[in-house]
Design an enzyme around this catalytic site. Structure first.
Site, PDB file in Angstrom:
ATOM      1  N   TYR A   1       0.851  -1.186   0.000  1.00  0.00           N
ATOM      2  CA  TYR A   1       0.000   0.000   0.000  1.00  0.00           C
ATOM      3  C   TYR A   1       0.888   1.237   0.000  1.00  0.00           C
ATOM      4  CZ  TYR A   1      -3.384   3.517   1.576  1.00  0.00           C
ATOM      5  OH  TYR A   1      -4.180   4.632   1.673  1.00  0.00           O
TER       6      TYR A   1
ATOM      7  N   ASP B   1       9.272   2.473   0.180  1.00  0.00           N
ATOM      8  CA  ASP B   1       8.228   3.132   0.961  1.00  0.00           C
ATOM      9  C   ASP B   1       8.352   2.688   2.417  1.00  0.00           C
ATOM     10  OD1 ASP B   1       5.967   4.146   2.124  1.00  0.00           O
ATOM     11  OD2 ASP B   1       4.599   3.525   0.516  1.00  0.00           O
TER      12      ASP B   1
ATOM     13  N   LYS C   1       4.269   8.632   9.454  1.00  0.00           N
ATOM     14  CA  LYS C   1       4.002   8.030  10.781  1.00  0.00           C
ATOM     15  C   LYS C   1       4.977   8.439  11.893  1.00  0.00           C
ATOM     16  CE  LYS C   1       1.289   4.607   8.546  1.00  0.00           C
ATOM     17  NZ  LYS C   1      -0.085   4.324   8.777  1.00  0.00           N
TER      18      LYS C   1
END
Ligand code: PMP
Length: 393
Positions: free
Chosen positions: A147, A213, A242
């Site tokens: 994702y 990523d 995050k």
């Protein structure tokens, strides 16, 4: 399967549904697949989250991995509070952005420059744009189950993850069109999945531009250096999010100077943001990373996680560092498990395909209780009594 009545939660959620599509601002929060009213949070501190009915849960979602120090840690709040009184957003440059950038550069190998933005989605979108300009090609090679946010990335191909043959075959056929490989090197968005070493080797050997990523794994896996370094990858670009924001909205792209300097105002690749690099996020990020940088922080967090998972006597658990997933034979089997934990004051990430996260705020006692509760459920479950929850409540 009946999860105990939560009256305020239900009322609030009903109202939310009348004014916000699906009642949520991000779909995974709706608990839709779990056939239950989602949690509506009232407040949170440390490892605990409290809902609108005053029920307390030990939280393993941790804002989807962002909260490595748990909820609202005092040492972050104190710094943020001081900054708040000096201004919350300027839309202009500050010295502290350089400080956070220095921490990133000193910590993560292969990052020579970094730019901050507001979300992982933006970071990926920007990295892709840069890789396309740099290579003068358009195709982005991605992997099933990975994702990368919700930006429309245009010309992409998707092949299976961990499949060296599929990778080599695709590169052989289409290599000349590929602008970059975009990968969650250690994926956490199909549950935690560990990479096969020959797959990673094939990526290294391909010589293609690599965007790693690390929105989840950055500053979480492999200590401050990240998952790419752990696997021996040398990405051209790395995306972050995050943990980097210390609990505040963040995204970042870092990488080779030559590619980073394609960004406006030096180069032709446009990226901008009213709140990009805002002083609140930057302050929180500095506080969070300075704490994480302290000697032994990741060793302790990772060994605490390993000790906890060792106490779980059965089940298909995949883990690395402080993140883990318990997999079931079929996704439907996750629902009663989740309900059981929820009823026992434990909040797991609300999907069979998400990772759970341990923070430095989780105590040994809490983890012992959670391991026992999981064991209780799994014992009953394997002795073919899947209705345990409805019998108990
Ligand atoms: N990449 C990865 C690997 C992610 O896990 C996520 C979010 N879970 C994103 C990108 C998107 O980040 P954001 O939600 O901050 O836009």
């Amino acid at each position: 399967m009946i999860v105990r009545v939560r009256k305020n939660t239900q009322q609030i959620y009903q109202h939310l549904c009348s004014v916000i599509p699906g009642g949520v601002n991000s779909p995974a929060r709706s608990f839709k697949q779990l056939e239950m009213t989602p949690i509506v949070v009232h407040e949170a501190k440390g490892s605990k989250i409290i809902d609108a009915d005053g029920r307390e849960y030990i939280d393993f979602c941790g804002c989807w991995g962002a909260l490595i120090h748990g909820h609202a840690p005092d040492f972050v709040l104190k710094q943020v509070q001081d900054q708040m009184f000096k201004g919350v957003a300027y839309g202009m440059t500050t010295e502290i952005e350089g400080k956070l950038a220095e921490i990133v550069l000193q910590s993560v190998p292969s990052v020579e420059k970094v730019r901050f933005m507001n979300s992982g989605t933006e970071a990926v979108m920007t990295a892709v744009r840069m890789a396309r300009k740099f290579s003068n090609k358009s195709l982005i090679l991605t992997f099933e189950g990975n994702y990368h946010g919700h930006a429309d990335l245009g010309d992409i191909a998707v092949i299976p993850y961990n499949d060296k043959e599929a990778f080599n075959h695709f590169v052989k056929m289409r290599g000349q069109d590929i602008a970059a490989i975009l990968i969650e090197a250690i994926p956490a968005n199909m549950g935690v999945v560990l990479p096969e070493s020959d797959f990673i080797e094939a990526i290294k050997d391909s010589g293609l531009i690599l965007i790693s990523d690390e929105v989840i794994t950055g500053f979480r896996i492999g200590g401050m250096k990240g998952a790419s370094h752990l696997l021996g990858l040398k990405p051209d670009l790395i995306t972050f999010g995050k943990v980097l924001g210390g609990g505040f909205p963040v995204g970042a792209v870092g990488g080779k100077r030559q590619i980073m300097d394609l960004l406006a105002p030096i180069g032709p690749v446009f990226q901008a943001g009213t709140f990009a690099g805002n002083p609140i996020t930057i302050t929180a990020g500095i506080a969070a990373l300075e704490k994480a940088k302290q000697r032994g922080f990741y060793e302790e967090l990772d060994s605490k996680t390993a000790r906890f998972l060792k106490k779980i006597k059965q089940g298909n658990i995949v883990h690395i560092g402080s993140m883990f997933t318990i997999f079931f034979q079929s996704p439907e089997e996750f629902t009663p498990f989740f309900h059981y934990l929820f009823d026992h004051g434990i909040l797991f990430s609300p999907s069979p395909f998400e990772a759970n996260f341990i923070s430095s705020a989780h105590t040994e006692d809490e983890l012992e209780y959670v391991a026992n509760t999981i064991n209780e459920y799994l014992e009953c479950y394997t002795c073919s009594s899947p209705f345990l929850v409805s019998q108990s409540y």
